[in-house]
Design an enzyme around this catalytic site. Structure first.
Site, short mmCIF file in Angstrom:
data_model
loop_
_atom_site.label_atom_id
_atom_site.label_comp_id
_atom_site.label_asym_id
_atom_site.label_seq_id
_atom_site.Cartn_x
_atom_site.Cartn_y
_atom_site.Cartn_z
N GLU A 1 20.61 60.26 22.88
CA GLU A 1 20.71 58.83 22.58
C GLU A 1 19.55 58.45 21.67
N THR B 1 25.77 49.77 23.53
CA THR B 1 26.05 48.37 23.21
C THR B 1 26.33 47.59 24.49
N CYS B 2 27.16 48.16 25.33
CA CYS B 2 27.66 47.45 26.51
C CYS B 2 26.52 46.90 27.36
N ALA C 1 21.49 62.54 16.85
CA ALA C 1 22.15 63.84 16.71
C ALA C 1 23.08 63.84 15.51
N GLY D 1 34.82 33.27 13.66
CA GLY D 1 35.66 34.24 14.36
C GLY D 1 35.91 33.81 15.79
N GLY E 1 37.70 35.49 18.09
CA GLY E 1 38.09 36.61 18.96
C GLY E 1 37.38 36.46 20.28
N GLU F 1 37.98 29.90 12.22
CA GLU F 1 38.81 31.10 12.42
C GLU F 1 39.86 31.17 11.31
N HIS G 1 44.70 33.92 52.83
CA HIS G 1 44.71 32.49 52.52
C HIS G 1 43.33 31.90 52.85
C1 LIG Z 1 28.97 40.70 22.81
C2 LIG Z 1 29.86 41.78 23.33
C3 LIG Z 1 30.50 41.61 24.55
C4 LIG Z 1 31.31 42.59 25.07
N1 LIG Z 1 31.91 42.39 26.28
C5 LIG Z 1 32.70 43.35 26.80
C6 LIG Z 1 33.29 43.20 28.07
O1 LIG Z 1 33.08 42.19 28.75
N2 LIG Z 1 34.08 44.18 28.55
C7 LIG Z 1 34.30 45.32 27.83
O2 LIG Z 1 35.03 46.18 28.32
N3 LIG Z 1 33.75 45.51 26.63
C8 LIG Z 1 32.96 44.56 26.09
N4 LIG Z 1 32.36 44.77 24.86
C9 LIG Z 1 32.65 46.02 24.16
C10 LIG Z 1 31.80 47.16 24.71
O3 LIG Z 1 30.45 46.84 24.56
C11 LIG Z 1 32.15 48.45 24.01
O4 LIG Z 1 33.54 48.71 24.15
C12 LIG Z 1 31.40 49.63 24.62
O5 LIG Z 1 30.02 49.44 24.50
C13 LIG Z 1 31.79 50.93 23.90
O6 LIG Z 1 31.11 51.98 24.50
P1 LIG Z 1 30.75 53.28 23.65
O7 LIG Z 1 30.13 54.22 24.63
O8 LIG Z 1 31.93 53.73 22.93
O9 LIG Z 1 29.73 52.83 22.54
P2 LIG Z 1 28.36 52.03 22.55
O10 LIG Z 1 28.21 51.24 23.78
O11 LIG Z 1 28.32 51.33 21.25
O12 LIG Z 1 27.27 53.16 22.62
C14 LIG Z 1 27.12 54.08 21.58
C15 LIG Z 1 25.72 54.65 21.68
O13 LIG Z 1 25.62 55.76 20.80
C16 LIG Z 1 24.33 55.75 20.21
N5 LIG Z 1 24.42 56.55 18.98
C17 LIG Z 1 25.16 56.31 17.88
N6 LIG Z 1 25.04 57.31 17.01
C18 LIG Z 1 24.20 58.22 17.56
C19 LIG Z 1 23.72 59.47 17.16
N7 LIG Z 1 24.10 60.04 16.02
N8 LIG Z 1 22.86 60.14 17.98
C20 LIG Z 1 22.47 59.59 19.17
N9 LIG Z 1 22.92 58.41 19.60
C21 LIG Z 1 23.79 57.74 18.80
C22 LIG Z 1 24.04 54.28 20.01
O14 LIG Z 1 22.64 54.07 19.89
C23 LIG Z 1 24.64 53.69 21.25
O15 LIG Z 1 23.67 53.59 22.30
C24 LIG Z 1 31.51 43.80 24.34
C25 LIG Z 1 30.87 43.99 23.12
C26 LIG Z 1 30.05 43.00 22.62
C27 LIG Z 1 29.37 43.22 21.32
C1 LIG Z 2 37.74 25.05 60.22
C2 LIG Z 2 38.85 26.05 60.10
C3 LIG Z 2 38.88 26.91 59.00
C4 LIG Z 2 39.89 27.83 58.87
N1 LIG Z 2 39.88 28.64 57.77
C5 LIG Z 2 40.88 29.55 57.61
C6 LIG Z 2 40.93 30.37 56.46
O1 LIG Z 2 40.07 30.29 55.57
N2 LIG Z 2 41.94 31.25 56.35
C7 LIG Z 2 42.90 31.37 57.30
O2 LIG Z 2 43.79 32.20 57.15
N3 LIG Z 2 42.89 30.59 58.40
C8 LIG Z 2 41.91 29.68 58.58
N4 LIG Z 2 41.92 28.87 59.67
C9 LIG Z 2 42.98 29.05 60.66
C10 LIG Z 2 44.26 28.35 60.19
O3 LIG Z 2 44.00 26.98 60.01
C11 LIG Z 2 45.37 28.59 61.18
O4 LIG Z 2 45.56 29.97 61.35
C12 LIG Z 2 46.68 27.97 60.69
O5 LIG Z 2 46.55 26.61 60.48
C13 LIG Z 2 47.80 28.26 61.69
O6 LIG Z 2 48.98 27.71 61.21
P1 LIG Z 2 50.13 27.25 62.20
O7 LIG Z 2 51.24 26.83 61.32
O8 LIG Z 2 50.35 28.25 63.22
O9 LIG Z 2 49.52 26.00 62.99
P2 LIG Z 2 48.83 24.65 62.55
O10 LIG Z 2 48.30 24.72 61.19
O11 LIG Z 2 47.91 24.33 63.64
O12 LIG Z 2 50.03 23.62 62.52
C14 LIG Z 2 50.73 23.27 63.67
C15 LIG Z 2 51.40 21.93 63.44
O13 LIG Z 2 52.31 21.69 64.47
C16 LIG Z 2 52.27 20.31 64.80
N5 LIG Z 2 52.81 20.19 66.14
C17 LIG Z 2 52.32 20.69 67.30
N6 LIG Z 2 53.14 20.43 68.30
C18 LIG Z 2 54.19 19.73 67.79
C19 LIG Z 2 55.37 19.21 68.33
N7 LIG Z 2 55.67 19.37 69.60
N8 LIG Z 2 56.22 18.54 67.52
C20 LIG Z 2 55.95 18.39 66.22
N9 LIG Z 2 54.84 18.89 65.65
C21 LIG Z 2 53.98 19.57 66.43
C22 LIG Z 2 50.82 19.95 64.64
O14 LIG Z 2 50.65 18.56 64.46
C23 LIG Z 2 50.43 20.77 63.43
O15 LIG Z 2 50.59 20.02 62.25
C24 LIG Z 2 40.91 27.91 59.84
C25 LIG Z 2 40.90 27.06 60.93
C26 LIG Z 2 39.89 26.12 61.07
C27 LIG Z 2 39.92 25.21 62.23
#
Ligand SMILES: Cc1cc2nc3c(=O)[nH]c(=O)nc-3n(C[C@H](O)[C@H](O)[C@H](O)COP(=O)(O)OP(=O)(O)OC[C@H]3O[C@@H](n4cnc5c(N)ncnc54)[C@H](O)[C@@H]3O)c2cc1C
Ligand SMILES: Cc1cc2nc3c(=O)[nH]c(=O)nc-3n(C[C@H](O)[C@H](O)[C@H](O)COP(=O)(O)OP(=O)(O)OC[C@H]3O[C@@H](n4cnc5c(N)ncnc54)[C@H](O)[C@@H]3O)c2cc1C
Lengths: 54, 474, 474
Positions: free
Chosen positions: C39, C46-47, C118, C186, C188, C209, C450
């Protein structure tokens, strides 16, 4: 391995639909995973009537 | 609204319009069934009104403030102030949009919406008492019923909710000012999420937990990252102490706790939040009139078709037991609707993901190493610490890791434990991998965008194969 | 450092330590090959030094400020100020950590690191000129070589880089103050990411662009969301204008553009950033001495084993052509190393994801609807608008959508176009789906946490099947 059957949800649903017991199916996928094709094959090879499903 | 006692008939009666119920109703309507959905309170249930959505709104909003406050070393100078009433008002707007949306979707799918409390009268009839005086009631005859009555917070006899000093999560999500001192009883996911929210909002937060760690359902190294971060936000933990009593004090209260060894402690606070779990709601619905049984904990047992002991009555969501998560309820709602429509659906998921929206987030899906062993696998484990992730560094957020558990023999992906920003999103890929029967090699061969946190999933899988690039393999 | 001209031998000579080169070197070393990595400049290429990482660091940091500034309606009051020198200093620390990490990983894997440039001497020898006077040079004999020399910004003859008024992306990522007025030539992905960064940092940004839309490689509705958001950040777009000339002015410059119709416009700015594309670096390496050919654009053509026209010479990364993305380079680096080690590896990926880290982000993988048609599929398309996502609402970020493209006949997932927060992360799941040959049904059957944005992937798939819950199906 754990006695679990490995098959995609779609293959598992198909097995229920066709009344196929997955545990008795030889999977042809990687690691013995059961494919939809395996389920179809098992269903065709099975002389017994499919079980009712619902 | 229907006034007086009239009788209507329906293919599918859904009781409760939370995530379990409204999804069941919409899916059933899509499958051309005639559907009646009864809700006594608000569309969206706990989740949209007092759970998932309001809590995540406050998590996001306090996070904006917190990140800005902590960004001086990144060249951002801000001194954010939080107006809790404003924040809760914004949260209410978010909730309104979503609950209105659910109602609109139900109507758009042709569902018959009934407001009131439904109670079974017999195996095929329910009575709906409309809220408010003189609103009357109606009888609904159904072919199939789906019970989706949800859950409510468990109340501690020693610390009963009063909505003023002693809060449930629901109260805490509707405060109009930031309590100076907040005592959180219970370090489960709800307690930990809200402890984080209020610590970021400026409360002095103290957490009291009867067990010996926060989030006891998670592995110790998962919990450790979140607990450490919470401590750095000023949260003070007291483990192995149970709330025993309380006393009003000026504007606040004093909570008395008892340790394992009998030590008694007293903590002053402005408010106490009790978050010690949730219990099923069945007392609104007269299950026994339909012959539906509950278990010892009051949940309604169901099979893999979401069916109760009564063939044409289904139960979905929290009322059907663990995991009490919205997405579990939604999936069960879909399955119940599809089974009723005669489709070959089943709750046969290999893995239900779960997330905790703390800082950082926790996302898990499938088996831990220990669970995999117990299930008879010979697990192989791969990890990438977040400090090896370029994207985590650019997020200025490198506490945590991605861990993948797979079967040594054939490489099948079995589970993941992720502690990182957006862990709740990252587990989606691993969930799909598990359901598909994907192997470590499949995860590694899939090109992941650079720079992202999702690369860490790929690298953790590679690490399990001894092929990780950005960490030395063990 | 080796001084004087000595000769060493190596199994694999890797030229360039960017993502393509260092990953190739590490993977080759893991496979027990003797590896020499040369290197000339800085580990990570680059990456890490002037691309992905520094740009994402500034994206994240300016985002913290921007979100806090815009959060009044969420109850967060902040008036963030940006200290660009501080921000760039933090960014440099992030870069340092990662480049040091790459060097450490290379050493940990037993790679022979050589600093210098290289140049091929013949088919099996390269000369490395060490930088600096009296540093000498060395000869390296190799069995296999991997060319990973990367790319550099294209210079416009009408607006040549001077690092002061006329900047490349590299210069723009190292500014120590926020330019009052920034003209970006650009639109892109690099131009758009940096336009967003500087608009959020407080510059008046104008984008010129030559084509008629920003991010012309994307579908119009994808681009529209990002362009609209950029406009709301104050970015002023001038399409169908090409930079034609410039003139220094006080502390800044005036850039002259020419429209399609010949209209001449003049824009004053403090600085101009020219981001009109990147060209391969081959002039450092004397490819012809090894008999390696380039195409008309100067790229090194390779086959699906990353092999050039010379059997034992490979080329990976930007020097090998589109897609010029870090993760493409890394994957090609792995494949080259594995092929050299005799493994059955190939660049057989079905889908290379790409992300643009604008606001919101764009994440795409696989085929668009149009591309699917052109490839002979009968595509079916599903969408979820973000305003139907609970998590997007709680993020206060609902502009955008998730679109899934699948094959109508058998449901195979073919592609996704995502415009949303964290779109770069969300595409990981769809990438895996495509590589696994997953169907829409598989995505829908997988339980998604959920409330998350990843639910939108599931719902878009459900929408394609006419089964979406949270949007009316078409
Ligand atoms: C701003 C920006 C954002 C990007 N964001 C993303 C992203 O989010 N996700 C993504 O997948 N890609 C992204 N890319 C693209 C990504 O950076 C490249 O696809 C990736 O770096 C390519 O890897 P590479 O190994 O082919 O080459 P490079 O990463 O370019 O590395 C080549 C290396 O070879 C060395 N070299 C060259 N010639 C010689 C030599 N003769 N002898 C010794 N060393 C040498 C260089 O110094 C360099 O270190 C981004 C690019 C830019 C510019
Ligand atoms: C603070 C908190 C955070 C939670 N976070 C998550 C989470 O991030 N992810 C997750 O998967 N789960 C979460 N849960 C659990 C989730 O809320 C329950 O698993 C889910 O609501 C169960 O659904 P259910 O349909 O069985 O019952 P419920 O959602 O309890 O609904 C039952 C309904 O039946 C009605 N009912 C009851 N008896 C009668 C009747 N005789 N006649 C007519 N209506 C009736 C009630 O009024 C109620 O509306 C959380 C719970 C709490 C308390």
């Amino acid at each position: 391995s754990g006695g679990r059957v490995f098959a995609a949800p779609s293959a598992r649903r198909l097995a229920r639909e066709l009344g196929v017991d997955l545990a008795a199916v030889d999977g042809s996928g990687p690691g013995g995973r059961i494919t939809e094709m395996d389920v179809h094959t098992a269903a065709e090879g099975d002389a017994t009537e499919p079980e009712p499903t619902a | 609204m229907v006034v007086g006692d009239i009788a209507t008939g329906t293919d599918v009666l859904v009781i409760g319009a939370g995530p379990g119920g409204y999804v069941a109703a919409i899916r059933a309507a899509q499958l051309d069934l005639d559907v009646t959905l009864v809700e006594k309170d608000a569309y969206g249930g706990t989740c949209l009104n007092h759970g998932c959505i309001p809590s995540k709104a406050l998590v996001s909003a306090t996070d904006v403030a917190h990140e800005a406050r902590e960004a001086e070393h990144m060249g951002v100078h801000a001194d954010p102030a939080i107006d809790m009433a404003g924040m809760v008002g914004w949260k209410d707007e978010v909730v309104d949009q979503l609950t209105t949306g659910v109602e609109r979707l139900c109507k758009g799918n042709g569902i018959n919406l009934v407001e009131g409390t439904a109670e079974f009268a017999d195996e095929n009839t329910a009575r709906v008492a409309h809220g408010g005086e003189g609103q009357g009631s109606e009888s609904i005859e159904f072919e199939h019923a789906i019970v989706a009555t949800g859950s409510r917070p468990i109340e501690l006899p020693s610390l009963p909710f009063d909505g003023d000093r002693i809060l449930s999560s629901r109260h805490a999500l509707a405060l109009d000012s930031v309590p100076d001192e907040l005592l959180v009883v219970g370090a489960g996911y709800i307690g930990m999420e809200l402890a984080t929210v209020f610590a970021k909002a400026g409360s002095d937060v103290r957490v009291v937990e009867a067990l010996d760690q926060a989030l006891p359902m998670y592995e110790a190294d998962v919990t450790r990252v979140v607990t450490q971060r919470a401590k750095s936000l000023g949260v003070d933990f007291h483990f192995e102490e149970a709330a025993a009593d309380w006393e009003a004090r000026d504007e606040g209260l004093t909570v008395v706790t008892e340790g394992e060894d009998g030590t008694v402690s007293e903590y002053d606070a402005t408010k106490a939040l009790v978050a010690v779990g949730r219990e099923p709601v069945t007392d609104t619905v007269a299950l026994d009139a339909a012959g539906v049984e509950t278990d010892d904990d009051g949940f309604v047992p169901t099979d893999d078709r979401a069916r109760t002991n009564v063939d044409h009555v289904f139960a979905v969501g929290d009322v059907a037991g663990e995991p009490m998560l919205a997405h579990q309820g939604m999936k069960a709602g879909e399955v119940a609707a599809e089974v009723i429509a005669g489709e070959p659906a089943a709750l046969d998921q290999q893995a239900i993901p779960a997330a905790v929206f703390t800082d950082p987030e926790i996302g898990t899906v499938g088996l831990t190493e220990r669970e995999a062993e117990e299930a008879g696998f010979e697990p192989v484990v791969g990890e990438l610490p977040l400090r090896a992730s370029g994207r985590a560094l650019t997020h200025d957020d490198t506490d945590g890791f991605v861990r993948i558990v797979a079967d040594e023999a054939d490489g099948f992906v079995l589970g993941a434990q992720i502690v990182s920003p957006d862990a709740s999103e990252l587990i989606a890929e691993v969930g799909l991998a598990i359901e598909m029967g994907a192997t470590l090699e499949d995860l590694v061969a899939t090109v992941h965008t650079h720079p992202t946190l999702s690369e860490a999933v790929m690298e953790a899988a590679a690490n399990a194969m001894g092929q990780a690039i950005h960490t030395l393999n063990r």
